[in-house]
Motif scaffolding. Structure first.
Motif, PDB file in Angstrom:
ATOM      1  N   ASP A   1       0.863  -1.172   0.000  1.00 60.18           N
ATOM      2  CA  ASP A   1       0.000   0.000   0.000  1.00 60.18           C
ATOM      3  C   ASP A   1       0.911   1.238   0.000  1.00 60.18           C
ATOM      4  O   ASP A   1       1.601   1.502   0.991  1.00 60.18           O
TER       5      ASP A   1
ATOM      6  N   LYS B   1       0.630   4.397   0.440  1.00 64.06           N
ATOM      7  CA  LYS B   1       0.507   5.386   1.524  1.00 64.06           C
ATOM      8  C   LYS B   1       1.206   4.897   2.789  1.00 64.06           C
ATOM      9  O   LYS B   1       1.798   5.670   3.526  1.00 64.06           O
ATOM     10  N   LEU B   2       1.098   3.594   3.035  1.00 66.94           N
ATOM     11  CA  LEU B   2       1.741   3.041   4.234  1.00 66.94           C
ATOM     12  C   LEU B   2       3.261   3.047   4.081  1.00 66.94           C
ATOM     13  O   LEU B   2       3.990   3.318   5.037  1.00 66.94           O
TER      14      LEU B   2
ATOM     15  N   ARG C   1       4.969   5.124   2.326  1.00 67.28           N
ATOM     16  CA  ARG C   1       5.406   6.519   2.476  1.00 67.28           C
ATOM     17  C   ARG C   1       5.538   6.882   3.963  1.00 67.28           C
ATOM     18  O   ARG C   1       6.528   7.491   4.373  1.00 67.28           O
ATOM     19  N   ALA C   2       4.520   6.505   4.734  1.00 62.64           N
ATOM     20  CA  ALA C   2       4.579   6.781   6.181  1.00 62.64           C
ATOM     21  C   ALA C   2       5.802   6.105   6.789  1.00 62.64           C
ATOM     22  O   ALA C   2       6.530   6.702   7.602  1.00 62.64           O
TER      23      ALA C   2
ATOM     24  N   ASP D   1      -5.198   2.059   7.605  1.00 65.86           N
ATOM     25  CA  ASP D   1      -4.809   3.258   6.871  1.00 65.86           C
ATOM     26  C   ASP D   1      -3.524   3.802   7.504  1.00 65.86           C
ATOM     27  O   ASP D   1      -2.958   3.164   8.401  1.00 65.86           O
ATOM     28  N   GLU D   2      -3.077   4.957   7.041  1.00 63.81           N
ATOM     29  CA  GLU D   2      -1.768   5.444   7.511  1.00 63.81           C
ATOM     30  C   GLU D   2      -1.781   5.886   8.973  1.00 63.81           C
ATOM     31  O   GLU D   2      -0.742   6.221   9.528  1.00 63.81           O
ATOM     32  N   HIS D   3      -2.965   5.904   9.603  1.00 60.36           N
ATOM     33  CA  HIS D   3      -3.035   6.197  11.037  1.00 60.36           C
ATOM     34  C   HIS D   3      -3.210   4.924  11.865  1.00 60.36           C
ATOM     35  O   HIS D   3      -3.492   4.991  13.063  1.00 60.36           O
TER      36      HIS D   3
ATOM     37  N   VAL E   1       2.022  -2.782   4.559  1.00 61.27           N
ATOM     38  CA  VAL E   1       3.292  -2.052   4.605  1.00 61.27           C
ATOM     39  C   VAL E   1       4.332  -2.768   3.732  1.00 61.27           C
ATOM     40  O   VAL E   1       5.062  -2.138   2.966  1.00 61.27           O
TER      41      VAL E   1
ATOM     42  N   PHE F   1       4.187   2.531  13.015  1.00 66.01           N
ATOM     43  CA  PHE F   1       2.736   2.345  13.106  1.00 66.01           C
ATOM     44  C   PHE F   1       2.267   2.154  14.555  1.00 66.01           C
ATOM     45  O   PHE F   1       1.124   2.456  14.864  1.00 66.01           O
TER      46      PHE F   1
ATOM     47  N   ARG G   1       1.846   5.819  15.356  1.00 68.31           N
ATOM     48  CA  ARG G   1       0.675   6.384  14.681  1.00 68.31           C
ATOM     49  C   ARG G   1      -0.620   5.822  15.267  1.00 68.31           C
ATOM     50  O   ARG G   1      -1.587   6.565  15.470  1.00 68.31           O
TER      51      ARG G   1
END
Lengths: 223, 551
Positions: free
Chosen positions: B166, B168-169, B171-172, B451-453, B471, B488, B491
């Motif tokens: 994913d 977005k993950l 990137r985080a 999600d990224e949070h 991830v 994570f 987050r």
């Protein structure tokens, strides 16, 4: 398969030769709860003491890393009561007296070396106690780095020191205050916060799979 | 020293004979096409008979290993008649399920976000810290050197995961990485450094820059014990030997707590919470396809079972990570992890004839497939060039003496002290003799969708660490799991605290479990199948290491 006889808390069982103490207990029918954690020698949950027939000594080791021997008398230590005084790292100074002020019982060490003999990691535990008494924090940190906090030294110590808590504090003081910070890490954190890499990442996130694969293949690999 | 049986000694002589010529050699890396062919031919994930499609739940139709499907398609362990969920034993803002790395980081950051310590509870199956996190050896990735960047790290992660992650993950993960390392420095983690403070970093499999930070080969232990000590300084309560057996939901489908099982008193404990962070780790102790595992005793996929019943989606659980280098000899060490750092420090894998057959640092799935091909019999398309041990295990050599020969005498014992200690206990000196290795079940690549949070999509339920997926896509790179649980965990802890501050939870129920049971019944799931597993069963003959049926 050759068998050996072991006595788990005094009760005899025949188990295959070569098993670890932990697997021998399971082979004998024990479903472990306490006394079993990572099973690989890292977590310190399986502290075990044993005697061998015809030998006066009390041995100490990790059940997951120690093969059984014929005639072994085994007992696991399910928990080590140990005193950890409250502290916040940020409130402490990395000074020589910090360890002794939080753990004054260090001064009760009689240099008997029982702690060293009990250590399954073969650390120089008594030297670390002496270094702590001298206030040499880096030396304590270095000597105890491989400690898995199994508590066996603590259970054997006539001075009633809670060793692993002392070592933990010494290592944190050493890491946080007595070792130079990595300036390149601080710089990179600031760069990320300032958005230096934002455009690059935005661009990568917008690529389709073929373009991503091409970018991946084109990576230079540091030699 | 020299305790290898005679029939193996002969192969060691061949290894020694080829060593001088190998010292300066860098084997070629495989192309993406060659990697794919190797995976298809020899990676256990590509054996279709190892999996089946789920017939119930939010990820209906997704293929997962039989061992996991048997737990997801299973009835609750908990008998609702034995517990009154309306009478909580604990009432908190944030409940963290799991006391490994992810759970501890989540609890610390929930506290940092303003939740009082007494309003947080960590519940864990074993002791606080007994986890896969504490067993990690090799290191943690972060792009913090001048020649590196989060974008380069991003590409490495995606390529390693075969572009299934994913974005977005990822990137985080890569953007937060440098700040994780700095936070660890603040907390007092003793990373390996040059005298001026510069981090000593090396390659891991699939990295294009040397960004593996380590603390000797006790990296996981050092980070985990510092985090645990910090949680203790903050006074965050921990319930040990209390695994969760079910989540609790309210009338709106929000997660509002959990039922725990006290392993020592055999009683239920009901916890009401405004937000729950699932940090239960992975599945190694399911012994998928009969493999030995590097994982800790409690790695039984409980979190997947609980979250799935509450409606969370799962992903990438068809992808199992087999670490290329599990110990294959002696018997007592079979399956235990030999860190990738050994290969990062230039020890080469070799076959029975002492020949190099693969680059030492391909991504883990590719490297494992290459080892399996080398050992598999020619009838099964393999090369039949593995070394067979007296108990019937097969392995390839890892030429550990090369580490000191290349980096100087004493390097191995200093930088790889846990591996050194492990072998010396069994009279094998890895600085003088090579060691035998074979792939071992190591990591759950996929998991609960977040999600990224760290939010799972189910109100009130967050997830962090090995239990979540996305991830790493279908294959994690070395050094990204320690990073994952820090990124994570933080987050999810912050997001859970935010949720708890404004949540209005209703009365806790087991209604979602009742609905799931109805689905199980209509799918015809056998009534004797129960989950979560909580602990693996090793009594009797099961205590003995099993032979892997792949050869």
């Amino acid at each position: 398969m050759n068998e050996v006889t072991v006595f788990i808390m005094g009760k005899g069982y025949h188990v295959p030769e070569g098993l670890t103490i932990m697997k021998a207990m399971e082979y004998a029918g024990y479903r472990l709860g306490r006394g079993c954690g990572c099973r690989g020698g890292y977590c310190g949950a399986c502290a075990t003491v044993y005697r061998l027939r015809g030998d006066y000594r009390l041995y100490a080791d990790l059940a997951c890393q120690t093969p059984v021997q014929d005639g072994m008398y085994i007992a696991q230590i399910p928990f080590t009561p140990a005193e950890r005084p409250p502290y916040q790292l940020a409130d402490l100074q990395p000074r020589g007296e910090t360890l002794l002020s939080l753990f004054p019982e260090l001064a009760r060490c009689v240099a008997c070396n029982t702690c060293t003999k009990a250590c399954p990691q073969k650390l120089e535990v008594m030297d670390a106690v002496q270094a702590a008494l001298r206030g040499d924090i880096p030396q304590v940190a270095e000597l105890t780095f491989d400690c898995v906090s199994c508590g066996l030294c603590t259970m054997r110590c006539p001075a009633e020191i809670s060793h692993h808590h002392v070592w933990q504090l010494a290592r944190r003081l050493n890491g946080a205050y007595l070792t130079p910070r990595a300036l390149h890490v601080q710089k990179r954190v600031q760069e990320v916060a300032a958005g230096v890499f934002k455009a690059d990442l935005d661009a990568l996130l917008s690529l389709g799979k073929d373009a991503l694969v091409a970018a991946y293949k084109a990576r230079e690999i540091e030699s | 020293m020299g305790t290898y049986p005679k029939e193996i000694q002969e192969s060691i002589e061949r290894v020694e004979a080829t060593r001088p010529a190998r010292m300066a050699m860098k084997p070629p890396r495989l192309t993406l096409q060659e990697q794919e062919a190797l995976l298809k031919g020899f990676h256990p994930d590509y054996r279709p008979e190892g999996k089946r499609k789920l017939t119930v739940g939010a990820s209906w139709g997704e293929p997962v290993p039989h061992e996991l499907a048997d737990l997801l398609e299973a009835y609750p362990l908990l008998d609702p008649r034995e517990v009154d969920v309306s009478q909580p034993d604990h009432d908190v803002d944030v409940l963290v399920i799991g006391g490994g790395g992810a759970g501890t980081v989540a609890a610390i950051w929930a506290h940092q976000s303003g939740i009082p310590a007494a309003r947080i509870l960590i519940a864990t199956k074993l002791r606080h810290g007994d986890s896969n996190s504490i067993m990690a050896q090799g290191g943690i990735q972060a792009a913090d050197k001048a020649n590196d960047s989060p974008a380069i790290h991003y590409l490495d992660v995606l390529g390693g995961g075969h572009f299934t992650n994913d974005p977005k993950l990822v990137r985080a993960l890569v953007e937060d990485a440098p700040s994780v390392i700095r936070w660890h420095e603040d907390l007092g983690v003793m990373y390996d450094k040059e005298p001026d403070g510069t981090m000593i970093t090396i390659h891991g499999g699939g990295t294009s820059r040397k960004r593996m930070h380590s603390a000797k080969d006790y990296t996981g232990l050092e980070i985990m014990r510092v985090l645990r000590d910090e949680a203790r300084s903050r006074g965050i309560p921990v319930l040990e030997f209390s695994p969760a057996v079910e989540l609790l939901t309210d009338g709106q489908g929000q997660v509002v707590g959990a039922v725990l099982w006290n392993l020592e008193t055999s009683e239920y404990t009901v916890v009401r919470a405004k937000a729950v962070v699932l940090a239960t780790g992975g599945w190694g102790r399911l012994h998928i396809q009969g493999f030995p595992t590097t994982n800790h005793y409690g790695a039984t996929a409980d979190g997947l079972v609980l979250a799935y019943r509450a409606g969370a989606k799962l992903r990438d659980l068809d992808a199992v990570q087999y670490h290329p280098t599990g110990a294959a000899y002696p018997e007592q060490l079979v399956g235990l992890l030999i860190t990738e750092k050994v290969r990062g420090m230039d020890a080469l894998p070799l076959n029975r004839l002492g020949e190099v057959f693969v680059h030492p640092l391909e991504p883990r799935d590719v490297e494992s497939a290459a080892f399996i091909r080398e050992c598999a019999s020619p009838e099964k398309g393999g090369r039949g060039l593995g070394v067979t041990t007296p108990t019937g295990m097969v392995g390839v050599w890892l030429d550990t003496p090369m580490v000191d020969m290349i980096h100087g005498k004493g390097t191995f014992q200093r930088a790889l002290s846990s591996i050194h200690r492990m072998y010396v206990r069994f009279d094998i000196d890895p600085t003088r003799e090579p060691i035998l290795v074979y792939p071992t079940l190591h990591y759950q690549n996929g998991g609960v969708v977040i999600d990224e949070h760290g939010w799972t999509g189910v109100p009130g339920l967050f997830a962090a660490g090995e239990v979540e997926g996305g991830v790493h896509g279908k294959n994690r790179l070395m050094g990204n799991s320690l990073l994952d649980y820090n990124v994570f965990g933080r987050r999810a802890g912050i997001a859970a605290a935010g949720h708890a501050k404004k949540a209005t939870p209703g009365a806790p129920t087991l209604a979602h479990v009742g609905r799931y049971v109805e689905q199980l019944k209509s799918a015809g799931v056998p009534a004797d199948r129960k989950a979560p597993l909580l602990l693996p069963e090793y009594r009797g003959e099961r205590a003995l290491s099993r032979m892997v049926d792949l050869l």
